[in-house]
Design a protein around this motif. Structure first.
Motif, PDB file in Angstrom:
ATOM      1  N   PRO A 103       3.488  -5.401 -11.140  1.00 28.26           N
ATOM      2  CA  PRO A 103       2.922  -4.052 -11.011  1.00 28.26           C
ATOM      3  C   PRO A 103       1.443  -3.975 -11.368  1.00 28.26           C
ATOM      4  CG  PRO A 103       4.380  -4.205 -12.922  1.00 28.26           C
ATOM      5  CD  PRO A 103       4.562  -5.464 -12.137  1.00 28.26           C
ATOM      6  N   ALA A 104       1.014  -4.761 -12.375  1.00 28.82           N
ATOM      7  CA  ALA A 104      -0.381  -4.667 -12.796  1.00 28.82           C
ATOM      8  C   ALA A 104      -1.339  -5.186 -11.729  1.00 28.82           C
ATOM      9  CB  ALA A 104      -0.577  -5.455 -14.096  1.00 28.82           C
ATOM     10  N   GLY A 105      -0.932  -6.244 -11.023  1.00 26.05           N
ATOM     11  CA  GLY A 105      -1.822  -6.814 -10.012  1.00 26.05           C
ATOM     12  C   GLY A 105      -1.637  -6.232  -8.629  1.00 26.05           C
ATOM     13  N   ALA A 106      -0.582  -5.443  -8.445  1.00 23.24           N
ATOM     14  CA  ALA A 106      -0.264  -4.960  -7.099  1.00 23.24           C
ATOM     15  C   ALA A 106      -1.341  -4.049  -6.543  1.00 23.24           C
ATOM     16  CB  ALA A 106       1.085  -4.234  -7.114  1.00 23.24           C
ATOM     17  N   LEU A 107      -1.875  -3.147  -7.385  1.00 23.16           N
ATOM     18  CA  LEU A 107      -2.867  -2.196  -6.893  1.00 23.16           C
ATOM     19  C   LEU A 107      -4.128  -2.913  -6.420  1.00 23.16           C
ATOM     20  CD1 LEU A 107      -3.202   0.862  -6.551  1.00 23.16           C
ATOM     21  CD2 LEU A 107      -4.410   0.903  -8.716  1.00 23.16           C
ATOM     22  N   GLU A 108      -4.559  -3.928  -7.160  1.00 23.30           N
ATOM     23  CA  GLU A 108      -5.750  -4.688  -6.756  1.00 23.30           C
ATOM     24  C   GLU A 108      -5.521  -5.392  -5.425  1.00 23.30           C
ATOM     25  OE1 GLU A 108      -6.960  -7.316  -9.821  1.00 23.30           O
ATOM     26  OE2 GLU A 108      -7.271  -5.737 -11.321  1.00 23.30           O
ATOM     27  N   LYS A 109      -4.308  -5.865  -5.212  1.00 20.20           N
ATOM     28  CA  LYS A 109      -4.020  -6.602  -3.984  1.00 20.20           C
ATOM     29  C   LYS A 109      -4.117  -5.716  -2.741  1.00 20.20           C
ATOM     30  CE  LYS A 109      -1.031 -10.328  -5.720  1.00 20.20           C
ATOM     31  NZ  LYS A 109      -0.972 -10.045  -7.153  1.00 20.20           N
ATOM     32  N   THR A 110      -4.039  -4.391  -2.923  1.00 20.88           N
ATOM     33  CA  THR A 110      -4.120  -3.527  -1.742  1.00 20.88           C
ATOM     34  C   THR A 110      -5.489  -3.599  -1.077  1.00 20.88           C
ATOM     35  OG1 THR A 110      -4.767  -1.606  -3.090  1.00 20.88           O
ATOM     36  CG2 THR A 110      -2.417  -1.915  -2.664  1.00 20.88           C
ATOM     37  N   ALA A 111      -6.471  -4.173  -1.760  1.00 21.89           N
ATOM     38  CA  ALA A 111      -7.796  -4.348  -1.143  1.00 21.89           C
ATOM     39  C   ALA A 111      -7.736  -5.294   0.046  1.00 21.89           C
ATOM     40  CB  ALA A 111      -8.785  -4.865  -2.187  1.00 21.89           C
ATOM     41  N   ARG A 112      -6.624  -6.034   0.191  1.00 20.68           N
ATOM     42  CA  ARG A 112      -6.479  -6.945   1.335  1.00 20.68           C
ATOM     43  C   ARG A 112      -6.378  -6.191   2.654  1.00 20.68           C
ATOM     44  NH1 ARG A 112      -4.937 -12.132  -0.379  1.00 20.68           N
ATOM     45  NH2 ARG A 112      -4.180 -12.670   1.715  1.00 20.68           N
ATOM     46  N   PHE A 113      -5.969  -4.915   2.601  1.00 23.16           N
ATOM     47  CA  PHE A 113      -5.825  -4.136   3.831  1.00 23.16           C
ATOM     48  C   PHE A 113      -7.192  -3.673   4.313  1.00 23.16           C
ATOM     49  CE2 PHE A 113      -1.591  -3.142   1.833  1.00 23.16           C
ATOM     50  CZ  PHE A 113      -0.852  -3.884   2.741  1.00 23.16           C
ATOM     51  N   ARG A 114      -7.510  -4.001   5.544  1.00 26.58           N
ATOM     52  CA  ARG A 114      -8.776  -3.544   6.115  1.00 26.58           C
ATOM     53  C   ARG A 114      -8.681  -2.093   6.582  1.00 26.58           C
ATOM     54  NH1 ARG A 114     -10.025  -7.799  10.668  1.00 26.58           N
ATOM     55  NH2 ARG A 114     -11.623  -6.259  11.127  1.00 26.58           N
ATOM     56  N   ASP A 115      -7.488  -1.698   7.025  1.00 24.61           N
ATOM     57  CA  ASP A 115      -7.311  -0.334   7.526  1.00 24.61           C
ATOM     58  C   ASP A 115      -7.146   0.621   6.343  1.00 24.61           C
ATOM     59  OD1 ASP A 115      -6.714   1.865   9.218  1.00 24.61           O
ATOM     60  OD2 ASP A 115      -4.589   1.549   8.823  1.00 24.61           O
ATOM     61  N   PRO A 116      -8.045   1.602   6.175  1.00 22.92           N
ATOM     62  CA  PRO A 116      -7.954   2.489   5.009  1.00 22.92           C
ATOM     63  C   PRO A 116      -6.668   3.300   4.961  1.00 22.92           C
ATOM     64  CG  PRO A 116      -9.636   3.260   6.565  1.00 22.92           C
ATOM     65  CD  PRO A 116      -9.216   1.896   7.017  1.00 22.92           C
ATOM     66  N   GLN A 117      -6.129   3.696   6.138  1.00 20.95           N
ATOM     67  CA  GLN A 117      -4.896   4.484   6.136  1.00 20.95           C
ATOM     68  C   GLN A 117      -3.724   3.662   5.614  1.00 20.95           C
ATOM     69  OE1 GLN A 117      -4.018   6.286   9.901  1.00 20.95           O
ATOM     70  NE2 GLN A 117      -2.135   7.234   9.191  1.00 20.95           N
ATOM     71  N   THR A 118      -3.638   2.392   6.041  1.00 21.74           N
ATOM     72  CA  THR A 118      -2.578   1.509   5.551  1.00 21.74           C
ATOM     73  C   THR A 118      -2.742   1.279   4.054  1.00 21.74           C
ATOM     74  OG1 THR A 118      -2.473   0.393   7.691  1.00 21.74           O
ATOM     75  CG2 THR A 118      -1.516  -0.763   5.806  1.00 21.74           C
ATOM     76  N   ARG A 119      -3.969   1.041   3.629  1.00 17.49           N
ATOM     77  CA  ARG A 119      -4.232   0.802   2.205  1.00 17.49           C
ATOM     78  C   ARG A 119      -3.832   2.023   1.372  1.00 17.49           C
ATOM     79  NH1 ARG A 119      -8.965  -0.991   2.848  1.00 17.49           N
ATOM     80  NH2 ARG A 119     -10.138   0.929   2.600  1.00 17.49           N
ATOM     81  N   GLU A 120      -4.197   3.199   1.844  1.00 19.31           N
ATOM     82  CA  GLU A 120      -3.889   4.423   1.106  1.00 19.31           C
ATOM     83  C   GLU A 120      -2.386   4.639   1.029  1.00 19.31           C
ATOM     84  OE1 GLU A 120      -4.207   9.078   2.260  1.00 19.31           O
ATOM     85  OE2 GLU A 120      -6.081   7.967   2.298  1.00 19.31           O
ATOM     86  N   TYR A 121      -1.672   4.446   2.146  1.00 18.61           N
ATOM     87  CA  TYR A 121      -0.226   4.665   2.166  1.00 18.61           C
ATOM     88  C   TYR A 121       0.472   3.686   1.232  1.00 18.61           C
ATOM     89  CZ  TYR A 121       4.413   5.624   4.078  1.00 18.61           C
ATOM     90  OH  TYR A 121       5.721   5.968   4.229  1.00 18.61           O
ATOM     91  N   PHE A 122       0.009   2.410   1.229  1.00 17.92           N
ATOM     92  CA  PHE A 122       0.637   1.413   0.364  1.00 17.92           C
ATOM     93  C   PHE A 122       0.446   1.797  -1.101  1.00 17.92           C
ATOM     94  CE2 PHE A 122       1.563  -2.447  -1.796  1.00 17.92           C
ATOM     95  CZ  PHE A 122       2.375  -3.184  -0.957  1.00 17.92           C
ATOM     96  N   ARG A 123      -0.750   2.237  -1.447  1.00 16.31           N
ATOM     97  CA  ARG A 123      -1.020   2.612  -2.833  1.00 16.31           C
ATOM     98  C   ARG A 123      -0.156   3.796  -3.270  1.00 16.31           C
ATOM     99  NH1 ARG A 123      -6.273   1.387  -4.881  1.00 16.31           N
ATOM    100  NH2 ARG A 123      -6.706   3.555  -5.364  1.00 16.31           N
TER     101      ARG A 123
END
Length: 591
Positions: free
Chosen positions: A137-157
């Protein structure tokens, strides 16, 4: 470790791709992940394979590479069929993604980023988020930076934050306090019980999260210990929170009302008087001025949230008397619903002014459902102003019985000249694989050159191109490059580039385009897309265009089209290593 139940219930809607040949009969010695073993000839998962893909213990033993192979098969088949799958198939997909995310979270995130079907992507995000919330859980949020598409990144977060309410609520608390977008999908039984254990946690939550969790927390606590819950709720400030909390908790078992009886009498009398005064043409301020601040707020909120009908004009006036922070989602929805019956245009205007996004989908549906009955042409005209994310549900509301994108598009075509906004809007909600057919339709759209309709036309052309490129990249590109409107052409190409989440997708796209105008247009769009993020790389890409005139236009467009004020183009050009004549020409253009 089991995959989340919620991800099993989501139906998966996928985009059609090239029809594939029926798989051969499986070889008896073929591995279990071989496509011939997994799939029936009719495209369904074989019963024995479905059983394996739902077996938690079996999937735990599989390496990441094998889970990646099967996930790719599931996505490709569901994209090809372009329809909702069976719940059992959805369950299998969720299991595979979940256990793959346990052993290879980065691989799953890259896979999700490369997906073309939104519904499959969102379902995969739910499974991956639940897995990562349990394993890292602690590293998961940082890993969302891998998404180039902001909508996908936002939904995952957002979904990751929701999953944390089950696995690490202290970390969830830190996230929602620090990140404005997180936590708005966090009302879960796990969180309710956690807040009941220590109610002071509710006070520490940001107000936007308190709005989300209040009802679940209050009702859960009232079920466990009503007396303690009511005693605590009466201490809340401001009064609006106290009222809402008490209302969510309901009456105490001994029959006493949460509010003092005298306060109830005063407020109810004021509400009755306001209704009577309004019928007689008297302003509600007359009755409200006789009340203290708390009773005034409570009387107004009681009217705004009551199930009894209220004149929309009175509702608007009362809403204006309540400070924005005290306006509830329910009172906003009631105002829109009342207005929609008598004045849909005013209801639509009120919707557009709301700062919240909670409950807007239902409200937009209600407004246009009533509007199209009262004045269809006005509804069709203002449809262009509906935010893109709500267009599909609004179209579905206006087109009774039409459930598929094709059926909605057919309904839109049948509405005649007054519905000039509907066809491009219906085109824009679904990437179409039959691009050649839709491209011919697009060329015949009325109002295609109307500046007011430009955003809709861009959305429609992009949906056509982004679906078509999956089957015939060269034809799709040639069609876009041939569009007469230069701005439309550029916007569509940029969206096509943005849709290529797979790092190798751009190279495959370019490989499908022979040297010439189409290939140069793709390179120019790719360079422009990169300009704000990596100006040096963008400059290098554009400078490699072989045709001199197209190269010059692409380079100048980079300098003119960048929106990042931090990019120092003079320095970038000076350090680019381009031939001196190129550099000087660009520097002259920057003057």
């Amino acid at each position: 470790m089991n995959p989340p139940w919620s991800s099993r219930l989501l139906p998966l809607l996928f985009l059609p791709l090239l029809a594939q040949a029926a798989p051969p009969e499986p070889d008896a010695d073929a591995p279990w992940w071989d496509p011939a073993v997994v799939w029936e000839e009719n495209g369904e998962i074989r019963p024995q394979s479905r059983s394996l893909l739902q077996d938690d213990e079996f999937l735990k033993r599989q390496p990441a590479s094998r889970l990646r192979t099967v996930a790719g098969q599931l996505m490709d088949e569901q994209l090809r069929t372009g329809s909702y799958t069976k719940r059992e198939d959805s369950d299998a997909s969720s299991h595979v993604i979940f256990y793959w995310a346990v052993v290879d979270p980065e691989g799953v995130m890259d896979f999700i980023g490369s997906m073309k079907g939104d519904s499959f992507r969102y379902s995969a995000i739910l499974s991956a988020a639940h897995a990562m919330a349990q394993t890292d859980p602690a590293g998961a949020l940082e890993k969302t930076a891998r998404f180039r598409d902001p909508q996908t990144r936002e939904y995952f977060r957002i979904k990751l934050a929701r999953a944390l309410t089950q696995t690490d609520r202290e970390l969830w608390m830190k996230w929602v306090q620090a990140e404005p977008i997180l936590g708005e999908d966090s009302s879960t039984p796990y969180l309710d019980n956690w807040l009941v254990e220590e109610p002071a946690r509710f006070i520490r939550l940001p107000q936007r999260i308190q709005e989300v969790v209040l009802n679940g927390f209050a009702s859960q606590w009232a079920r466990q210990d009503r007396d303690a819950a009511f005693a605590w709720a009466r201490t809340l400030e401001p009064a609006a929170w106290r009222t809402r909390m008490l209302k969510a908790m309901g009456d105490q078992p001994n029959g006493n009302r949460p509010l003092k009886p005298e306060a109830q009498v005063v407020q109810e009398a004021a509400r009755q008087r306001i209704r009577q005064d309004w019928k007689g043409g008297v302003s509600p301020e007359t009755a409200l001025d006789e009340l203290g601040p708390v009773d005034r707020k409570m009387a107004i909120q009681g009217l705004l949230t009551s199930d009894e009908p209220l004149d929309p004009r009175l509702r608007i006036l009362l809403t204006g008397l309540v400070a924005p922070e005290y306006r509830t989602e329910k009172s906003n929805r009631r105002l829109v619903a009342d207005l929609a019956v008598t004045d849909p245009a005013a209801a639509f205007k009120h919707l557009a002014a709301l700062r919240t996004t909670t409950g807007l989908q239902i409200s937009y549906q209600r407004v246009f459902l009533d509007w199209v009955k009262k004045d269809a042409n006005a509804a069709f005209h203002h449809f262009r102003e509906v935010p893109r994310s709500y267009r599909m549900v609004v179209l579905s509301a206006m087109a009774p019985g039409a459930r598929s994108p094709e059926a909605i598009l057919e309904w839109a075509r049948a509405q005649g000249e007054g519905a000039v906004t509907l066809v491009p809007a219906a085109m824009s909600v679904h990437p179409w694989p039959d691009g050649e057919v839709k491209a011919r339709e697009f060329a015949l759209l009325p109002g295609r050159n109307d500046p007011e309709l430009a955003p809709l036309m861009t959305d429609a052309a992009s949906a056509i191109a982004c679906g078509w490129i999956l089957r015939e990249p060269l034809k799709a590109t040639e069609w876009v490059v041939a569009l007469e409107d230069e701005k439309l052409r550029e916007q569509v190409l940029l969206r096509m580039v943005n849709a290529q989440d797979d790092p190798g997708a751009i190279d495959r796209w370019l490989a499908a385009c022979p040297e010439g105008a189409s290939r140069d247009a793709v390179v120019a769009a790719h360079a422009l897309w990169l300009a704000d993020e990596d100006p040096a790389a963008a400059l290098k890409l554009a400078a490699a265009i072989p045709d001199g005139e197209r190269r010059r236009k692409a380079l100048f467009r980079l300098l003119d089209g960048s929106t990042n004020p931090r990019v120092d183009w003079r320095r970038t050009v000076g350090n680019s290593g381009l031939p001196p004549e190129f550099r000087q020409s660009l520097l002259d253009h920057l003057r």
